[in-house]
Scaffold this motif. Sequence first.
Motif, PDB file in Angstrom:
ATOM      1  N   VAL A 152      54.817  73.491  88.250  1.00  0.00           N
ATOM      2  CA  VAL A 152      53.403  73.880  87.959  1.00  0.00           C
ATOM      3  C   VAL A 152      52.538  72.713  87.901  1.00  0.00           C
ATOM      4  N   LYS A 153      52.802  71.865  87.275  1.00  0.00           N
ATOM      5  CA  LYS A 153      52.220  70.653  87.155  1.00  0.00           C
ATOM      6  C   LYS A 153      51.383  70.224  88.403  1.00  0.00           C
ATOM      7  N   LEU A 154      52.861  69.710  89.374  1.00  0.00           N
ATOM      8  CA  LEU A 154      52.180  69.283  90.637  1.00  0.00           C
ATOM      9  C   LEU A 154      51.659  70.264  91.469  1.00  0.00           C
ATOM     10  N   LEU A 155      51.839  71.527  91.323  1.00  0.00           N
ATOM     11  CA  LEU A 155      51.055  72.610  92.280  1.00  0.00           C
ATOM     12  C   LEU A 155      49.707  72.450  91.781  1.00  0.00           C
ATOM     13  N   ILE A 156      49.139  72.373  90.535  1.00  0.00           N
ATOM     14  CA  ILE A 156      47.733  72.435  90.140  1.00  0.00           C
ATOM     15  C   ILE A 156      47.235  70.943  90.510  1.00  0.00           C
ATOM     16  N   SER A 157      48.089  69.808  90.165  1.00  0.00           N
ATOM     17  CA  SER A 157      47.196  68.540  90.315  1.00  0.00           C
ATOM     18  C   SER A 157      47.015  68.094  91.910  1.00  0.00           C
ATOM     19  N   GLY A 158      47.823  68.872  92.859  1.00  0.00           N
ATOM     20  CA  GLY A 158      47.587  68.575  94.162  1.00  0.00           C
ATOM     21  C   GLY A 158      48.079  67.288  94.624  1.00  0.00           C
ATOM     22  N   LEU A 159      49.001  66.820  93.756  1.00  0.00           N
ATOM     23  CA  LEU A 159      49.788  65.519  93.990  1.00  0.00           C
ATOM     24  C   LEU A 159      51.186  65.915  94.097  1.00  0.00           C
ATOM     25  N   ALA A 160      51.900  65.722  95.224  1.00  0.00           N
ATOM     26  CA  ALA A 160      53.512  66.035  94.923  1.00  0.00           C
ATOM     27  C   ALA A 160      54.520  65.072  95.856  1.00  0.00           C
ATOM     28  N   PRO A 161      55.714  65.011  95.413  1.00  0.00           N
ATOM     29  CA  PRO A 161      56.418  64.016  96.192  1.00  0.00           C
ATOM     30  C   PRO A 161      57.285  64.689  97.176  1.00  0.00           C
ATOM     31  N   ILE A 226      49.283  65.161  99.473  1.00  0.00           N
ATOM     32  CA  ILE A 226      47.965  64.641  98.760  1.00  0.00           C
ATOM     33  C   ILE A 226      46.946  65.645  99.313  1.00  0.00           C
ATOM     34  N   ARG A 227      46.398  66.415  98.435  1.00  0.00           N
ATOM     35  CA  ARG A 227      45.325  67.398  98.727  1.00  0.00           C
ATOM     36  C   ARG A 227      44.315  67.062  97.650  1.00  0.00           C
ATOM     37  N   PRO A 228      42.840  67.176  97.823  1.00  0.00           N
ATOM     38  CA  PRO A 228      41.916  67.197  96.950  1.00  0.00           C
ATOM     39  C   PRO A 228      42.263  68.191  95.579  1.00  0.00           C
ATOM     40  N   ARG A 229      42.107  67.942  94.807  1.00  0.00           N
ATOM     41  CA  ARG A 229      42.395  68.861  93.423  1.00  0.00           C
ATOM     42  C   ARG A 229      40.979  69.901  93.463  1.00  0.00           C
ATOM     43  N   PRO A 230      41.075  71.172  93.513  1.00  0.00           N
ATOM     44  CA  PRO A 230      39.681  71.932  93.438  1.00  0.00           C
ATOM     45  C   PRO A 230      39.136  71.810  92.227  1.00  0.00           C
ATOM     46  N   ALA A 231      37.962  72.265  92.057  1.00  0.00           N
ATOM     47  CA  ALA A 231      37.034  72.116  90.935  1.00  0.00           C
ATOM     48  C   ALA A 231      37.604  72.809  89.776  1.00  0.00           C
ATOM     49  N   TYR A 232      38.262  74.053  89.946  1.00  0.00           N
ATOM     50  CA  TYR A 232      39.049  75.064  89.370  1.00  0.00           C
ATOM     51  C   TYR A 232      40.354  75.275  89.908  1.00  0.00           C
TER      52      TYR A 232
END
Length: 605
Positions: A152-161, A226-232
């Motif tokens: 979930v942390k990787l999903l919400i942050s927008g950065l994953a390996p 790597i994708r931009p993290r949304p504002a919410y």
Amino acid sequence: MSATDIVMVAIRLIFAWLCWQVATRPQIASTARRFWRTLAVTGVLFALGSALGVAAGFGRASPSERILFGSSALVVVGVALAGWAMLVYPLNVVGRARMRLRLDVATVMCAFAMLAWHVVCEPDGVPPDNTGQLAVTVLGCAVALIAVFGAVKLLISGLAPFTPGAAVALGAGVLIGALTYFNVLNMRADDAQTLQATQLASAFLLAVAARVQYLQMRTWPSGLTIRPRPAYSRPPYVAVAATQLLLLLELRQEGLTVRGWGMLLLPVAVVVLVMIRQNMAYADNVRLLRDLDESMRQLRHHEQRFRSLVQHASDLTLLVDAQGTVLYASPALQDLLGVQPAQAVGRPVAEVLRPDDASVVEHLLADVRADADTGVRRQLLAHHVDGSRRWLEALATNRLDDAGVSGVILNIRDVTEARVLQDQLHHEATHDHLTGLPNRALLNERARRLLRDADQATRHVAVLLLDLDGFKAVNDELGHQVGDHLLVVVADRLRQCVRPTDTVARLGGDEFVVLLIGTTTAGAVAIAGRILEALSAPVMIEGRQVSARASIGVAVGSGEQFDALLHDADLAMYQAKRDPTGAGLHVIDHTADRTPPAARAAEPS
């Protein structure tokens, strides 16, 4: 032991091998390499746990509890490693953004914990008799929650390996495996096949995830998403809605009075409405932020383009305040006047440009301050630091009321070559090319200027029209070259006989005009006599003595009568030529002290 168990061991070994293939790709990022190496170790632990379970049931009616416990423990350790790999994966999030990320993840995890509690616990709350299996199940649930937390942390942050395709398969495998552990205590004997099927599906999805990762790394060599993290983030709101729904289902199963349902449904409705309202507010904020980002991007683009144009432009751009102090100078100042732009800031613009006439700059600024709608254009003669002079053309634009500028913009270009050419053409058009004297056009221009000047127009002027005697014979006998030389000598002598304010012009051929400003009849006659005396001296040209005698007609009157005076001077000149006394001078006087005007002959003084 069944074929399914053997397939399970094989799939998990394949998963470990595929993960190791991904980790050994040459261009993979170091963070992704560590993650997939850990998953490879996890796959090995999963395979060992499955193999131990197979060995425990091989040739035995009932497997040993210790072996089963060891098998489960290996799987739990593998899940813990996978969760730890996702948990410690570095994220480029700092400050308040990190705190918001943690709150979003915690919200989602509370929903998962509630789901785990609902699935694991018996409705009556009585724990099972097999305490060992209960401990393993509880530990497995805790470890599974850790793994879900990392995902979930990787999903919400927008950065994953991992790549997007691998993320889908990996997430599905982790979720199915976690649900398997949640339901271990509630499964009956006839649910064993379902348990094996879900475990097999989880292992297969994990292997698919590793293979998809390997294939998609042809497009994403680093192996990262790597994708931009949304504002919410939407997952926390989905989690809140899920917990509300789960609460309603649980209370419906447990039973609740009519009054209790009312007390429950209304707070749930309030929570849902607040969520919808906050989600709309966040959507509006995101839209505003997106528009703001786009505006800032365009602004930066325009600023970069403006700076590029100004930095590389040959024209000089100055920004000065209302008092004329330089606020900004473009790099062209160095090439134009030899002054460093940084040295110009804070100095008066007249001091930077160093014009011949500082009042030109003062008048330019005064005019542009008085008229904010149109630009003001002026030319001025400035000085380079090396001592040379440059003609500059300045266009001043008033932007004092523009909050983004708050000054006067001066766009300055070097027009030295054009101005020199213009002056040269003007000189050629208004001067005689042989003697350098003004021609008829310049004489008329100065006469018109005299008429525009009210003070000069009321003063007396004198027009002296001079014609050389015997000049045709000089050309015919000695040649035009000697005649031209004689005309040059006559022009020089005429210049020496008049004042700097007077004008000597050549009308053409051997005719010359002298315009005397602010004189009297006696003064005009005196200058005419001086001219006759100067011309009477012989001239040596190419070893020959040449005389330059002349006849002069003089007309005296006011400046408003220039054309009439020129006409009368012409008449007086012909009268002087016909004078039998040979005086060479005739005067027509129109001054106020002569009534009526009359023509008379006068002797040179």
